[in-house]
Design a protein around this motif. Structure first.
Motif, PDB file in Angstrom:
ATOM      1  N   GLY A 127       0.832  -1.254  -0.133  1.00 32.56           N
ATOM      2  CA  GLY A 127       0.162   0.093  -0.052  1.00 32.56           C
ATOM      3  C   GLY A 127       0.924   1.122   0.064  1.00 32.56           C
ATOM      4  N   GLU A 128       0.214   2.280   0.783  1.00 39.86           N
ATOM      5  CA  GLU A 128       0.710   3.650   0.324  1.00 39.86           C
ATOM      6  C   GLU A 128       2.319   3.482   1.529  1.00 39.86           C
ATOM      7  OE1 GLU A 128       0.873   7.313  -1.180  1.00 39.86           O
ATOM      8  OE2 GLU A 128      -0.757   5.788  -1.479  1.00 39.86           O
ATOM      9  N   GLU A 129       2.271   2.693   2.335  1.00 38.29           N
ATOM     10  CA  GLU A 129       3.638   2.642   3.308  1.00 38.29           C
ATOM     11  C   GLU A 129       4.843   2.361   2.773  1.00 38.29           C
ATOM     12  OE1 GLU A 129       3.724   1.569   8.089  1.00 38.29           O
ATOM     13  OE2 GLU A 129       3.462  -0.192   6.551  1.00 38.29           O
ATOM     14  N   HIS A 130       4.936   2.090   1.388  1.00 34.71           N
ATOM     15  CA  HIS A 130       6.086   1.529   0.571  1.00 34.71           C
ATOM     16  C   HIS A 130       6.647   0.501   1.074  1.00 34.71           C
ATOM     17  CE1 HIS A 130       6.603   6.354   0.347  1.00 34.71           C
ATOM     18  NE2 HIS A 130       5.449   6.020  -0.119  1.00 34.71           N
ATOM     19  N   ALA A 131       6.264  -0.565   1.723  1.00 35.51           N
ATOM     20  CA  ALA A 131       6.752  -1.902   2.129  1.00 35.51           C
ATOM     21  C   ALA A 131       5.812  -3.053   1.846  1.00 35.51           C
ATOM     22  CB  ALA A 131       6.923  -1.547   3.684  1.00 35.51           C
ATOM     23  N   VAL A 132       6.352  -4.217   1.770  1.00 32.14           N
ATOM     24  CA  VAL A 132       5.708  -5.454   1.669  1.00 32.14           C
ATOM     25  C   VAL A 132       5.495  -6.115   3.163  1.00 32.14           C
ATOM     26  CG1 VAL A 132       5.378  -7.576   0.302  1.00 32.14           C
ATOM     27  CG2 VAL A 132       6.446  -5.534  -0.789  1.00 32.14           C
ATOM     28  N   ARG A 133       4.362  -6.145   3.573  1.00 34.97           N
ATOM     29  CA  ARG A 133       4.058  -6.723   4.876  1.00 34.97           C
ATOM     30  C   ARG A 133       3.781  -8.420   4.642  1.00 34.97           C
ATOM     31  NH1 ARG A 133       6.024  -3.430   8.926  1.00 34.97           N
ATOM     32  NH2 ARG A 133       5.371  -1.333   8.768  1.00 34.97           N
ATOM     33  N   LEU A 134       4.410  -9.387   5.550  1.00 35.70           N
ATOM     34  CA  LEU A 134       4.018 -10.490   5.294  1.00 35.70           C
ATOM     35  C   LEU A 134       3.424 -10.923   6.532  1.00 35.70           C
ATOM     36  CD1 LEU A 134       7.541 -11.671   3.718  1.00 35.70           C
ATOM     37  CD2 LEU A 134       5.222 -11.077   2.608  1.00 35.70           C
TER      38      LEU A 134
END
Length: 340
Positions: free
Chosen positions: A285-292
Protein backbone atom coordinates in the motif's frame (compact mmCIF):
# COMPACT_ATOMS: atom_id res chain seq x y z
CA UNK A 1 -9.13 8.54 -14.45
CA UNK A 2 -9.31 11.23 -11.78
CA UNK A 3 -11.47 9.26 -9.37
CA UNK A 4 -9.23 6.22 -9.42
CA UNK A 5 -6.03 8.22 -9.04
CA UNK A 6 -7.35 10.29 -6.17
CA UNK A 7 -8.49 7.27 -4.21
CA UNK A 8 -5.53 5.01 -4.74
CA UNK A 9 -2.85 7.59 -4.03
CA UNK A 10 -2.28 11.30 -3.51
CA UNK A 11 1.09 11.00 -5.19
CA UNK A 12 0.73 8.73 -8.21
CA UNK A 13 3.58 10.41 -10.10
CA UNK A 14 6.25 9.80 -7.43
CA UNK A 15 9.00 7.22 -7.76
CA UNK A 16 10.20 4.27 -5.71
CA UNK A 17 13.70 2.80 -5.72
CA UNK A 18 14.56 -0.86 -6.07
CA UNK A 19 16.70 -2.30 -3.29
CA UNK A 20 18.43 -4.98 -5.32
CA UNK A 21 20.67 -6.88 -2.96
CA UNK A 22 19.77 -5.96 0.60
CA UNK A 23 16.35 -5.52 2.18
CA UNK A 24 15.19 -5.35 5.74
CA UNK A 25 13.37 -8.33 7.14
CA UNK A 26 11.40 -7.90 10.33
CA UNK A 27 11.00 -11.22 12.09
CA UNK A 28 8.84 -11.36 15.22
CA UNK A 29 9.39 -7.67 15.90
CA UNK A 30 13.20 -7.72 15.59
CA UNK A 31 14.81 -5.87 12.68
CA UNK A 32 17.63 -7.72 11.00
CA UNK A 33 19.64 -7.08 7.85
CA UNK A 34 18.91 -9.97 5.53
CA UNK A 35 21.00 -10.60 2.44
CA UNK A 36 19.02 -11.75 -0.56
CA UNK A 37 20.11 -12.75 -4.00
CA UNK A 38 19.60 -9.58 -6.06
CA UNK A 39 15.93 -9.09 -6.87
CA UNK A 40 15.24 -8.95 -10.57
CA UNK A 41 13.75 -5.77 -12.02
CA UNK A 42 11.49 -5.69 -15.07
CA UNK A 43 11.65 -2.23 -16.61
CA UNK A 44 9.77 -0.70 -19.50
CA UNK A 45 6.60 0.90 -18.14
CA UNK A 46 6.50 4.69 -18.02
CA UNK A 47 4.04 5.09 -15.16
CA UNK A 48 2.43 3.36 -12.17
CA UNK A 49 2.02 -0.41 -12.18
CA UNK A 50 -1.46 -1.35 -10.94
CA UNK A 51 -1.59 -5.12 -11.22
CA UNK A 52 0.61 -8.17 -11.68
CA UNK A 53 -0.21 -11.76 -12.57
CA UNK A 54 1.56 -14.91 -13.76
CA UNK A 55 0.55 -17.36 -16.48
CA UNK A 56 -0.59 -20.80 -15.27
CA UNK A 57 2.57 -22.46 -16.59
CA UNK A 58 4.77 -19.92 -14.80
CA UNK A 59 6.42 -18.67 -18.00
CA UNK A 60 5.10 -15.12 -18.18
CA UNK A 61 4.36 -12.17 -15.97
CA UNK A 62 1.76 -9.64 -17.10
CA UNK A 63 1.64 -6.10 -15.76
CA UNK A 64 -1.01 -3.38 -16.08
CA UNK A 65 -0.06 0.28 -16.00
CA UNK A 66 -1.23 3.88 -15.95
CA UNK A 67 0.87 4.34 -19.12
CA UNK A 68 -2.02 2.78 -21.10
CA UNK A 69 -0.26 -0.51 -21.71
CA UNK A 70 -0.24 -4.07 -20.47
CA UNK A 71 3.12 -5.78 -20.85
CA UNK A 72 3.94 -9.48 -21.00
CA UNK A 73 7.38 -10.48 -19.77
CA UNK A 74 9.59 -13.53 -19.91
CA UNK A 75 10.48 -12.98 -16.28
CA UNK A 76 13.45 -15.34 -16.29
CA UNK A 77 15.28 -13.43 -19.00
CA UNK A 78 13.75 -10.05 -18.19
CA UNK A 79 12.67 -9.63 -21.81
CA UNK A 80 9.41 -7.94 -22.65
CA UNK A 81 7.67 -10.09 -25.25
CA UNK A 82 4.50 -8.06 -25.80
CA UNK A 83 3.39 -4.47 -25.25
CA UNK A 84 -0.38 -4.14 -25.57
CA UNK A 85 -1.55 -0.58 -26.11
CA UNK A 86 -4.93 0.72 -24.89
CA UNK A 87 -6.92 3.95 -25.12
CA UNK A 88 -6.75 4.55 -21.39
CA UNK A 89 -4.91 3.44 -18.25
CA UNK A 90 -4.87 -0.33 -17.74
CA UNK A 91 -6.00 -1.21 -14.23
CA UNK A 92 -5.80 -4.99 -14.25
CA UNK A 93 -4.50 -7.77 -16.50
CA UNK A 94 -4.96 -11.48 -15.92
CA UNK A 95 -4.36 -14.84 -17.61
CA UNK A 96 -7.18 -17.38 -17.84
CA UNK A 97 -6.76 -20.61 -15.83
CA UNK A 98 -6.11 -22.62 -18.99
CA UNK A 99 -3.56 -20.11 -20.25
CA UNK A 100 -5.36 -19.51 -23.55
CA UNK A 101 -6.50 -15.96 -22.85
CA UNK A 102 -5.19 -12.71 -21.45
CA UNK A 103 -7.80 -10.20 -20.26
CA UNK A 104 -7.22 -6.50 -19.60
CA UNK A 105 -9.43 -3.83 -18.00
CA UNK A 106 -8.94 -0.19 -18.94
CA UNK A 107 -10.03 3.38 -18.35
CA UNK A 108 -11.77 3.53 -21.72
CA UNK A 109 -14.63 1.34 -20.45
CA UNK A 110 -13.31 -1.67 -22.37
CA UNK A 111 -12.20 -5.19 -21.56
CA UNK A 112 -9.88 -6.75 -24.10
CA UNK A 113 -9.43 -10.49 -24.56
CA UNK A 114 -6.17 -11.50 -26.24
CA UNK A 115 -5.09 -14.92 -27.40
CA UNK A 116 -1.83 -15.95 -25.77
CA UNK A 117 -0.62 -17.22 -29.14
CA UNK A 118 0.75 -14.00 -30.59
CA UNK A 119 -1.18 -11.79 -28.14
CA UNK A 120 -3.71 -10.66 -30.72
CA UNK A 121 -7.04 -9.10 -29.76
CA UNK A 122 -9.76 -11.73 -30.08
CA UNK A 123 -12.66 -9.83 -28.48
CA UNK A 124 -13.46 -6.42 -27.04
CA UNK A 125 -16.11 -6.53 -24.33
CA UNK A 126 -18.06 -3.27 -24.20
CA UNK A 127 -20.91 -2.55 -21.81
CA UNK A 128 -19.56 -0.71 -18.80
CA UNK A 129 -20.33 3.02 -18.77
CA UNK A 130 -16.96 4.08 -17.40
CA UNK A 131 -13.54 2.77 -16.40
CA UNK A 132 -13.18 -0.93 -15.62
CA UNK A 133 -11.01 -1.46 -12.57
CA UNK A 134 -11.09 -5.19 -11.84
CA UNK A 135 -11.12 -8.63 -13.46
CA UNK A 136 -11.47 -12.27 -12.39
CA UNK A 137 -11.76 -15.51 -14.34
CA UNK A 138 -13.96 -18.24 -12.90
CA UNK A 139 -12.02 -21.34 -11.76
CA UNK A 140 -12.83 -23.34 -14.89
CA UNK A 141 -12.17 -20.31 -17.12
CA UNK A 142 -15.63 -20.17 -18.70
CA UNK A 143 -16.66 -16.83 -17.20
CA UNK A 144 -15.00 -13.44 -16.75
CA UNK A 145 -16.18 -11.00 -14.08
CA UNK A 146 -15.47 -7.28 -14.49
CA UNK A 147 -15.87 -4.42 -12.02
CA UNK A 148 -17.03 -0.98 -13.12
CA UNK A 149 -15.80 2.37 -11.87
CA UNK A 150 -17.36 5.54 -10.47
CA UNK A 151 -19.82 5.97 -13.35
CA UNK A 152 -20.97 2.36 -13.33
CA UNK A 153 -20.96 0.51 -9.97
CA UNK A 154 -21.86 -2.82 -11.60
CA UNK A 155 -20.16 -6.17 -11.86
CA UNK A 156 -20.67 -7.87 -15.21
CA UNK A 157 -20.25 -11.53 -16.09
CA UNK A 158 -19.17 -12.46 -19.61
CA UNK A 159 -18.89 -15.79 -21.36
CA UNK A 160 -15.25 -16.02 -22.41
CA UNK A 161 -15.82 -18.25 -25.43
CA UNK A 162 -18.39 -15.97 -27.08
CA UNK A 163 -17.85 -12.57 -25.46
CA UNK A 164 -21.55 -12.49 -24.55
CA UNK A 165 -22.71 -10.55 -21.49
CA UNK A 166 -24.68 -12.99 -19.34
CA UNK A 167 -25.29 -11.13 -16.06
CA UNK A 168 -25.12 -7.61 -14.68
CA UNK A 169 -24.95 -7.49 -10.90
CA UNK A 170 -26.35 -4.40 -9.19
CA UNK A 171 -26.02 -3.48 -5.53
CA UNK A 172 -22.89 -1.43 -4.95
CA UNK A 173 -23.23 2.35 -4.78
CA UNK A 174 -19.65 3.23 -5.73
CA UNK A 175 -16.82 1.94 -7.90
CA UNK A 176 -15.85 -1.73 -7.76
CA UNK A 177 -12.10 -2.02 -7.21
CA UNK A 178 -11.79 -5.76 -6.70
CA UNK A 179 -13.43 -8.99 -7.88
CA UNK A 180 -12.54 -12.58 -7.03
CA UNK A 181 -13.96 -16.07 -7.59
CA UNK A 182 -13.91 -18.85 -5.02
CA UNK A 183 -13.36 -22.45 -6.09
CA UNK A 184 -17.11 -23.15 -5.88
CA UNK A 185 -17.95 -20.25 -8.22
CA UNK A 186 -19.00 -17.77 -5.55
CA UNK A 187 -18.06 -14.26 -6.63
CA UNK A 188 -16.83 -11.50 -4.32
CA UNK A 189 -16.74 -7.79 -5.13
CA UNK A 190 -15.02 -4.97 -3.22
CA UNK A 191 -16.17 -1.37 -3.54
CA UNK A 192 -15.60 2.25 -2.73
CA UNK A 193 -18.93 2.14 -0.88
CA UNK A 194 -16.98 0.53 2.04
CA UNK A 195 -18.55 -2.91 1.53
CA UNK A 196 -17.90 -6.25 -0.06
CA UNK A 197 -20.61 -8.43 -1.56
CA UNK A 198 -20.83 -12.17 -2.12
CA UNK A 199 -22.83 -13.30 -5.14
CA UNK A 200 -24.18 -16.74 -5.95
CA UNK A 201 -24.68 -15.31 -9.39
CA UNK A 202 -25.50 -18.56 -11.21
CA UNK A 203 -28.61 -19.15 -9.10
CA UNK A 204 -31.63 -18.30 -11.22
CA UNK A 205 -31.61 -17.08 -14.79
CA UNK A 206 -32.88 -13.57 -14.07
CA UNK A 207 -34.54 -11.29 -16.63
CA UNK A 208 -33.89 -11.94 -20.28
CA UNK A 209 -31.80 -8.82 -20.75
CA UNK A 210 -29.19 -10.17 -18.37
CA UNK A 211 -29.87 -7.61 -15.66
CA UNK A 212 -29.71 -9.13 -12.20
CA UNK A 213 -30.03 -7.87 -8.67
CA UNK A 214 -27.93 -9.22 -5.82
CA UNK A 215 -28.61 -12.93 -6.24
CA UNK A 216 -26.80 -13.93 -3.08
CA UNK A 217 -27.58 -10.76 -1.21
CA UNK A 218 -24.80 -11.03 1.34
CA UNK A 219 -23.25 -7.66 2.12
CA UNK A 220 -20.09 -7.61 4.21
CA UNK A 221 -19.79 -4.50 6.37
CA UNK A 222 -16.88 -3.62 8.63
CA UNK A 223 -14.48 -1.44 6.69
CA UNK A 224 -14.91 2.30 7.19
CA UNK A 225 -13.38 3.47 3.92
CA UNK A 226 -12.89 2.32 0.32
CA UNK A 227 -12.29 -1.41 -0.15
CA UNK A 228 -9.78 -2.18 -2.89
CA UNK A 229 -8.64 -5.69 -3.85
CA UNK A 230 -10.07 -8.89 -2.38
CA UNK A 231 -8.84 -12.48 -2.59
CA UNK A 232 -10.14 -15.87 -1.49
CA UNK A 233 -7.98 -18.22 0.55
CA UNK A 234 -6.72 -21.31 -1.27
CA UNK A 235 -9.36 -23.52 0.33
CA UNK A 236 -12.07 -21.02 -0.62
CA UNK A 237 -13.39 -20.72 2.92
CA UNK A 238 -12.16 -17.21 3.67
CA UNK A 239 -12.06 -13.87 1.90
CA UNK A 240 -9.37 -11.26 2.54
CA UNK A 241 -9.94 -7.57 1.75
CA UNK A 242 -7.60 -4.56 1.60
CA UNK A 243 -8.84 -1.09 2.44
CA UNK A 244 -8.11 2.60 2.57
CA UNK A 245 -8.96 2.33 6.29
CA UNK A 246 -5.47 0.82 6.82
CA UNK A 247 -6.70 -2.67 7.61
CA UNK A 248 -6.91 -6.10 6.05
CA UNK A 249 -10.02 -7.99 7.10
CA UNK A 250 -10.69 -11.71 6.92
CA UNK A 251 -14.25 -12.90 6.35
CA UNK A 252 -15.76 -16.38 6.53
CA UNK A 253 -17.38 -17.03 3.18
CA UNK A 254 -20.26 -19.24 4.28
CA UNK A 255 -21.47 -17.06 7.14
CA UNK A 256 -20.19 -13.69 5.92
CA UNK A 257 -18.84 -13.05 9.41
CA UNK A 258 -15.76 -10.95 10.07
CA UNK A 259 -13.24 -13.25 11.77
CA UNK A 260 -10.04 -11.20 11.79
CA UNK A 261 -9.04 -7.54 11.51
CA UNK A 262 -5.35 -7.05 10.76
CA UNK A 263 -3.86 -3.68 11.68
CA UNK A 264 -0.80 -3.82 9.45
CA UNK A 265 -0.08 -0.24 8.52
CA UNK A 266 -0.58 3.43 9.30
CA UNK A 267 -1.37 4.01 5.62
CA UNK A 268 -3.98 2.70 3.13
CA UNK A 269 -3.53 -0.89 1.91
CA UNK A 270 -4.15 -1.36 -1.79
CA UNK A 271 -3.53 -4.99 -2.67
CA UNK A 272 -2.90 -8.41 -1.16
CA UNK A 273 -2.08 -11.96 -2.22
CA UNK A 274 -2.02 -15.38 -0.57
CA UNK A 275 1.24 -17.33 -0.64
CA UNK A 276 1.30 -20.56 -2.68
CA UNK A 277 1.01 -22.65 0.49
CA UNK A 278 -1.87 -20.52 1.74
CA UNK A 279 -0.19 -19.69 5.05
CA UNK A 280 0.76 -16.05 4.49
CA UNK A 281 -0.68 -12.88 3.04
CA UNK A 282 1.53 -10.33 1.32
CA UNK A 283 0.05 -6.84 1.59
CA UNK A 284 1.14 -3.59 -0.08
CA UNK A 285 0.00 0.00 0.00
CA UNK A 286 0.92 3.59 0.64
CA UNK A 287 3.49 2.65 3.28
CA UNK A 288 6.13 1.71 0.66
CA UNK A 289 6.69 -1.78 2.05
CA UNK A 290 5.51 -5.36 1.63
CA UNK A 291 4.05 -6.81 4.82
CA UNK A 292 4.09 -10.59 5.22
CA UNK A 293 1.51 -11.76 7.74
CA UNK A 294 0.24 -15.03 9.13
CA UNK A 295 -3.37 -14.21 8.46
CA UNK A 296 -4.78 -16.76 10.92
CA UNK A 297 -2.81 -15.47 13.90
CA UNK A 298 -2.45 -11.88 12.72
CA UNK A 299 1.32 -11.95 13.32
CA UNK A 300 3.54 -9.97 10.97
CA UNK A 301 6.36 -12.38 10.12
CA UNK A 302 8.29 -10.20 7.71
CA UNK A 303 8.53 -6.76 6.11
CA UNK A 304 10.33 -6.06 2.85
CA UNK A 305 11.40 -2.44 2.58
CA UNK A 306 13.26 -0.51 -0.07
CA UNK A 307 10.43 1.05 -2.05
CA UNK A 308 10.30 4.84 -1.93
CA UNK A 309 6.70 5.26 -3.02
CA UNK A 310 3.35 3.50 -2.88
CA UNK A 311 3.02 -0.10 -4.04
CA UNK A 312 -0.19 -1.03 -5.85
CA UNK A 313 0.38 -4.63 -6.93
CA UNK A 314 1.65 -7.85 -5.37
CA UNK A 315 1.58 -11.49 -6.43
CA UNK A 316 3.13 -14.80 -5.35
CA UNK A 317 4.08 -17.71 -7.59
CA UNK A 318 6.22 -20.84 -7.60
CA UNK A 319 8.63 -21.80 -10.37
CA UNK A 320 11.76 -23.92 -10.62
CA UNK A 321 11.41 -25.16 -7.07
CA UNK A 322 11.42 -21.61 -5.70
CA UNK A 323 8.78 -19.26 -4.40
CA UNK A 324 8.79 -15.75 -5.84
CA UNK A 325 7.13 -12.55 -4.70
CA UNK A 326 6.55 -9.85 -7.32
CA UNK A 327 5.42 -6.33 -6.61
CA UNK A 328 5.31 -2.91 -8.23
CA UNK A 329 3.93 0.58 -7.99
CA UNK A 330 4.95 4.19 -8.28
CA UNK A 331 8.11 4.12 -10.38
CA UNK A 332 6.99 1.61 -12.99
CA UNK A 333 9.56 -1.03 -12.11
CA UNK A 334 8.50 -4.57 -11.20
CA UNK A 335 10.49 -6.32 -8.50
CA UNK A 336 10.85 -10.11 -8.54
CA UNK A 337 12.15 -11.33 -5.21
CA UNK A 338 13.01 -14.96 -4.43
CA UNK A 339 11.51 -15.78 -1.04
CA UNK A 340 13.25 -19.09 -0.23
Amino acid sequence: NAGFSQRWSDALKCRFALAAATMLLQVQGIWKAQEFAPGRALTGHRDNVYSLAVSPDGRWVVSASEDMTACVWDWQSGKRIARLEHAGPVYEALFSPDGRWLATADGDAKVHLYTTEGFRVARVLAGHSGPVYALAFSPEGKWLATGGGEKDHTCRIWEVGTGQLVKTLHGHTDAIYGVAFAADGTLATASGDKTLRLWNWQRGKGPQNGECASVMGRELRGHNSYVYRCRFSLDGKYLASASHDRTVRIWEKESGQLVQTLQLSKQPIYALAFSPDGQLLACVGEEHAVRLVNWRSGQIVGTLTGAKDALYAVHWFSAGGKTWLIYGGGESQIVLQPMN
